[in-house]
Enzyme design. Structure first.
Site, PDB file in Angstrom:
ATOM      1  N   GLU A 219       0.826  -1.212   0.000  1.00  0.00           N
ATOM      2  CA  GLU A 219       0.000   0.000   0.000  1.00  0.00           C
ATOM      3  C   GLU A 219       0.863   1.268   0.000  1.00  0.00           C
ATOM      4  O   GLU A 219       0.521   2.269  -0.625  1.00  0.00           O
ATOM      5  CB  GLU A 219      -0.950  -0.034   1.196  1.00  0.00           C
ATOM      6  CG  GLU A 219      -1.971  -1.162   1.054  1.00  0.00           C
ATOM      7  CD  GLU A 219      -2.873  -1.292   2.253  1.00  0.00           C
ATOM      8  OE1 GLU A 219      -2.442  -1.890   3.253  1.00  0.00           O
ATOM      9  OE2 GLU A 219      -4.004  -0.790   2.211  1.00  0.00           O
TER      10      GLU A 219
ATOM     11  N   GLU B 153      -4.247  -9.409   3.940  1.00  0.00           N
ATOM     12  CA  GLU B 153      -5.170  -8.926   4.972  1.00  0.00           C
ATOM     13  C   GLU B 153      -6.329  -9.895   5.254  1.00  0.00           C
ATOM     14  O   GLU B 153      -6.737 -10.063   6.400  1.00  0.00           O
ATOM     15  CB  GLU B 153      -5.752  -7.557   4.570  1.00  0.00           C
ATOM     16  CG  GLU B 153      -4.928  -6.376   5.044  1.00  0.00           C
ATOM     17  CD  GLU B 153      -3.776  -6.017   4.120  1.00  0.00           C
ATOM     18  OE1 GLU B 153      -3.461  -6.837   3.221  1.00  0.00           O
ATOM     19  OE2 GLU B 153      -3.181  -4.941   4.303  1.00  0.00           O
TER      20      GLU B 153
END
Ligand code: COA
Length: 242
Positions: A115, A135
């Site tokens: 990210e 995640e």
């Protein structure tokens, strides 16, 4: 700036070098890193001597293996651990920098590491780079911007497939999906990033900043509004003092 524990910040000839420096934990992103990055990124944003920045990872194995799982485990839940980590908006700060940010990606580029790279403008990868969004395995979703930045870069269906399959991408597939601009040999990674940074820093910094804004802000606009943005920026540039 030398009092940092987990970030190395160097400034050389107009280039800011940000090194994530926790190689024994594969440069996992922890609260200390968040706080130090916040200072370093603010300096890059405000320092007129820095024209372009390169983000990279220390050691041999990783750019960043994601959020520090040991901090996750000491909090009552992954969600609360994440809450603490996100209190300072590193991702918003990264996206607000109008100077070009180059990510030099090696080894593991996972979770918030990916990210962070997605908040950069140009991503170069070494042949050993691996990209993943783990995640879902932790029962959470990307919240460092990834649910928005990843589909903007590789498209919605691809982003969803990568997220929901837990599949990791090797460097070459990442290049095919346009997640990274270029794949180079490992010992060429930093030189390639520096060649690009040197090219960028030789241009007029205001023109560079406007070019970046025209493209990054324009992507979130309709074509009509984007063209207005371009016209305005071109106009400001002509009128700006040289
Ligand atoms: N948080 C904290 N420590 C981490 C970490 C993370 N996200 N990722 C790796 N480390 C640590 C390991 O615990 C290990 O520490 P140790 O030497 O004290 O045991 C060290 O970094 C090296 O990692 P190791 O697992 O031995 O390397 P590997 O090459 O066998 O495996 C990974 C690398 C990335 C596959 C594996 O470490 C992993 O799955 N990490 C977690 C990735 C993740 O889920 N990130 C969170 C995303 S939200």
């Amino acid at each position: 700036m030398s009092d940092f524990e987990v970030i190395i910040y160097e400034k050389k000839d107009g280039i800011g070098y940000v090194t994530l420096n926790r190689s024994r934990s594969l440069n996992a992103y922890n609260i200390r890193m968040r706080d130090e990055l916040y200072q370093v990124l603010t300096a890059i944003k405000d320092d007129p001597e820095v024209k372009v920045a390169i983000l990279k990872g220390a050691g041999e194995k990783a750019f960043c293996a994601g959020a520090d799982l040991t901090e996750f485990l000491t909090a009552p839940s992954p969600t609360i651990a994440r809450q603490v980590r996100w209190e300072r908006d590193i991702w918003g700060l990264l996206l607000s920098i109008t100077k070009p940010l180059i990510a030099a990606l090696q080894g593991y580029v996972l979770g918030s590491g990916l990210e962070m790279a997605l908040c950069c403008d140009i991503r170069l990868a070494s042949e050993d780079a691996q990209f993943g969004v783990p995640e879902m395995d932790l029962g959470i979703i990307p919240a460092a911007g990834g649910s928005q930045t990843l589909p903007r870069v590789i498209g919605g269906a691809q982003a969803l497939e990568v997220l929901l399959s837990g599949r990791w991408l090797k460097a070459e597939e990442a290049r095919r999906l346009k997640l990274v601009n270029q794949v180079v040999a490992r010992d060429e990674l930093l030189p390639a990033a520096e060649r690009l940074a040197n090219k960028i820093k030789a241009y007029d910094p205001v023109a560079v900043s406007y070019a970046k804004q025209a493209i990054t802000r324009g992507l979130d606009l309709s074509l009509e509004r984007g063209l207005e943005l371009e016209a305005n920026l071109a106009d400001y540039l002509i009128k700006s003092p040289t």
